[in-house]
Design a protein around this motif. Structure first.
Motif, PDB file in Angstrom:
ATOM      1  N   SER A  61       0.864  -1.176   0.000  1.00 15.32           N
ATOM      2  CA  SER A  61       0.000   0.000   0.000  1.00 15.32           C
ATOM      3  C   SER A  61       0.906   1.233   0.000  1.00 15.32           C
ATOM      4  N   SER A  62       0.458   2.327   0.583  1.00 12.97           N
ATOM      5  CA  SER A  62       1.244   3.556   0.601  1.00 12.97           C
ATOM      6  C   SER A  62       0.655   4.519   1.613  1.00 12.97           C
ATOM      7  N   THR A  63       1.508   5.361   2.158  1.00  6.07           N
ATOM      8  CA  THR A  63       1.026   6.451   3.003  1.00  6.07           C
ATOM      9  C   THR A  63      -0.007   7.294   2.260  1.00  6.07           C
ATOM     10  N   ALA A  64       0.125   7.379   0.934  1.00  2.00           N
ATOM     11  CA  ALA A  64      -0.818   8.166   0.133  1.00  2.00           C
ATOM     12  C   ALA A  64      -2.240   7.637   0.237  1.00  2.00           C
ATOM     13  N   GLY A  65      -2.403   6.362   0.586  1.00  4.67           N
ATOM     14  CA  GLY A  65      -3.734   5.810   0.773  1.00  4.67           C
ATOM     15  C   GLY A  65      -4.294   6.052   2.153  1.00  4.67           C
ATOM     16  N   GLU A  66      -3.470   6.604   3.061  1.00  4.68           N
ATOM     17  CA  GLU A  66      -3.871   6.797   4.453  1.00  4.68           C
ATOM     18  C   GLU A  66      -4.052   8.272   4.819  1.00  4.68           C
ATOM     19  N   VAL A  67      -3.363   9.176   4.119  1.00  2.00           N
ATOM     20  CA  VAL A  67      -3.406  10.590   4.453  1.00  2.00           C
ATOM     21  C   VAL A  67      -3.450  11.390   3.157  1.00  2.00           C
ATOM     22  N   GLY A  68      -4.180  12.503   3.148  1.00  2.00           N
ATOM     23  CA  GLY A  68      -4.326  13.297   1.935  1.00  2.00           C
ATOM     24  C   GLY A  68      -3.059  14.042   1.572  1.00  2.00           C
ATOM     25  N   LEU A  69      -2.536  13.776   0.403  1.00  2.00           N
ATOM     26  CA  LEU A  69      -1.341  14.443  -0.108  1.00  2.00           C
ATOM     27  C   LEU A  69      -1.671  15.051  -1.467  1.00  2.00           C
ATOM     28  N   PRO A  70      -1.252  16.272  -1.743  1.00  2.00           N
ATOM     29  CA  PRO A  70      -1.605  16.904  -3.014  1.00  2.00           C
ATOM     30  C   PRO A  70      -1.026  16.154  -4.214  1.00  2.00           C
ATOM     31  N   ASN A  71      -1.805  16.125  -5.278  1.00  2.00           N
ATOM     32  CA  ASN A  71      -1.402  15.531  -6.557  1.00  2.00           C
ATOM     33  C   ASN A  71      -1.210  14.017  -6.483  1.00  2.00           C
ATOM     34  N   HIS A  72      -1.861  13.382  -5.512  1.00  2.00           N
ATOM     35  CA  HIS A  72      -1.763  11.932  -5.343  1.00  2.00           C
ATOM     36  C   HIS A  72      -3.104  11.235  -5.609  1.00  2.00           C
ATOM     37  N   GLU A  73      -4.041  11.861  -6.319  1.00  2.00           N
ATOM     38  CA  GLU A  73      -5.385  11.302  -6.408  1.00  2.00           C
ATOM     39  C   GLU A  73      -5.419   9.885  -6.965  1.00  2.00           C
ATOM     40  N   ALA A  74      -4.747   9.635  -8.077  1.00  2.00           N
ATOM     41  CA  ALA A  74      -4.812   8.310  -8.695  1.00  2.00           C
ATOM     42  C   ALA A  74      -4.118   7.259  -7.828  1.00  2.00           C
ATOM     43  N   ILE A  75      -2.918   7.560  -7.391  1.00  2.00           N
ATOM     44  CA  ILE A  75      -2.188   6.582  -6.583  1.00  2.00           C
ATOM     45  C   ILE A  75      -2.859   6.382  -5.227  1.00  2.00           C
ATOM     46  N   ALA A  76      -3.472   7.444  -4.686  1.00  2.00           N
ATOM     47  CA  ALA A  76      -4.194   7.306  -3.419  1.00  2.00           C
ATOM     48  C   ALA A  76      -5.394   6.383  -3.584  1.00  2.00           C
ATOM     49  N   ALA A  77      -6.110   6.532  -4.696  1.00  2.00           N
ATOM     50  CA  ALA A  77      -7.262   5.658  -4.950  1.00  2.00           C
ATOM     51  C   ALA A  77      -6.819   4.202  -5.050  1.00  2.00           C
ATOM     52  N   ALA A  78      -5.709   3.969  -5.749  1.00  2.00           N
ATOM     53  CA  ALA A  78      -5.224   2.599  -5.913  1.00  2.00           C
ATOM     54  C   ALA A  78      -4.755   2.011  -4.588  1.00  2.00           C
ATOM     55  N   LYS A  79      -3.978   2.774  -3.832  1.00  2.00           N
ATOM     56  CA  LYS A  79      -3.400   2.233  -2.604  1.00  2.00           C
ATOM     57  C   LYS A  79      -4.431   2.117  -1.485  1.00  2.00           C
ATOM     58  N   ALA A  80      -5.398   3.021  -1.432  1.00  2.00           N
ATOM     59  CA  ALA A  80      -6.493   2.845  -0.478  1.00  2.00           C
ATOM     60  C   ALA A  80      -7.277   1.588  -0.816  1.00  2.00           C
ATOM     61  N   GLY A  81      -7.395   1.306  -2.114  1.00  2.00           N
ATOM     62  CA  GLY A  81      -8.035   0.058  -2.537  1.00  2.00           C
ATOM     63  C   GLY A  81      -7.271  -1.163  -2.059  1.00  2.00           C
TER      64      GLY A  81
END
Length: 258
Positions: A144-164
């Protein structure tokens, strides 16, 4: 060996089969090295034959070419590993990608690529592990990634994938308990070849470091140690978890400089 392996894991790895998808990458090769040092029979897999061959030759492990976004190829990979080792005690998916773009700058092709490389690959590994590891038991570790756990700018796509990925971990852990433990590691920014473009300038590197309360970026060996920890049968009371290995980024605010 590169001298960074540290504790290699419990004796329970000795003689046991482990499959590492993304095993030629910075983190994956380190995981494979630790497992080989612990006596595991390791197969690394990925899309780059030359890189896989170089790592497998150095470590003395097996390798196979596989596109982890293909259910059919991942099924065949698991079958190949079972045929070679007899059974698998663990499987880890360390394949993935990094893309930083705001949502309005992300094309449909960009988004599909990020989802495929990060989430579809994780689902494919869980699917195949569920098919072949239910009788023998073992552990699956995803990335996964920290990007899936906390809001970081310009991370929308990777955040969606890693939260998944984190959601997949919880559901799969419930489905396959008690036979298969399913967990994930969620790194912060880590010094790997994949992440190198994100810190290509001194300004970018300093900004990234400043986001992490521990005041530095992660190292591949530190993330690899967490992957091996979750694969280790000695830690068999852990499932459904996403372990942050991120220098405090997802839970701690950096100290303000006065």
């Amino acid at each position: 060996m590169d001298g960074q392996s540290g504790s290699a894991g419990s004796p329970a790895f000795a003689g046991q089969g482990v499959l590492i998808i993304g095993g030629a990458g910075g983190i994956g090769a380190n995981v494979a090295e630790r497992l080989v040092a612990a006596g595991a029979r390791v197969m690394i897999a990925g899309r780059d034959e030359a890189r896989l061959a170089a790592v497998s030759s150095r470590l003395g492990c097996e390798h196979a070419v596989c596109d982890a976004t293909s259910f059919e190829q991942v099924d065949a990979l698991f079958d190949q590993a079972i045929a070679k080792f007899g059974s698998l005690i663990g499987a880890a998916n360390l394949a993935g990608s990094i893309m930083l773009k705001a949502a309005h700058q992300t094309s449909a092709a960009d988004f599909r690529s990020v989802i495929d490389q990060n989430l579809t690959s994780a689902f494919a590994i869980v699917r195949s592990a569920g098919r072949v590891m239910r009788s023998s038991g073992g552990a699956v570790v995803l990335m996964s990634s920290t990007a899936g756990e906390v809001g970081l700018p310009n991370h929308e796509a990777i955040a969606a994938a890693k939260a998944g990925v984190s959601g997949l971990v919880r559901a799969a852990a419930a489905t396959y308990a008690p036979a298969i433990r399913v967990n994930a590691v969620a790194p912060g920014l880590t010094r790997t070849p994949m992440a190198k473009p994100l810190v290509s300038s001194e300004v970018a590197e300093k900004a990234s470091i400043a986001m992490h309360p521990l005041g530095r970026l992660g190292e591949a060996a530190e993330v690899a140690a967490a992957v091996v920890f979750l694969l280790d049968p000695a830690n068999s009371w852990i499932t459904g978890q996403t372990l942050a290995v991120d220098g405090g980024l997802s839970r701690v605010r950096p100290r303000m400089k006065m």
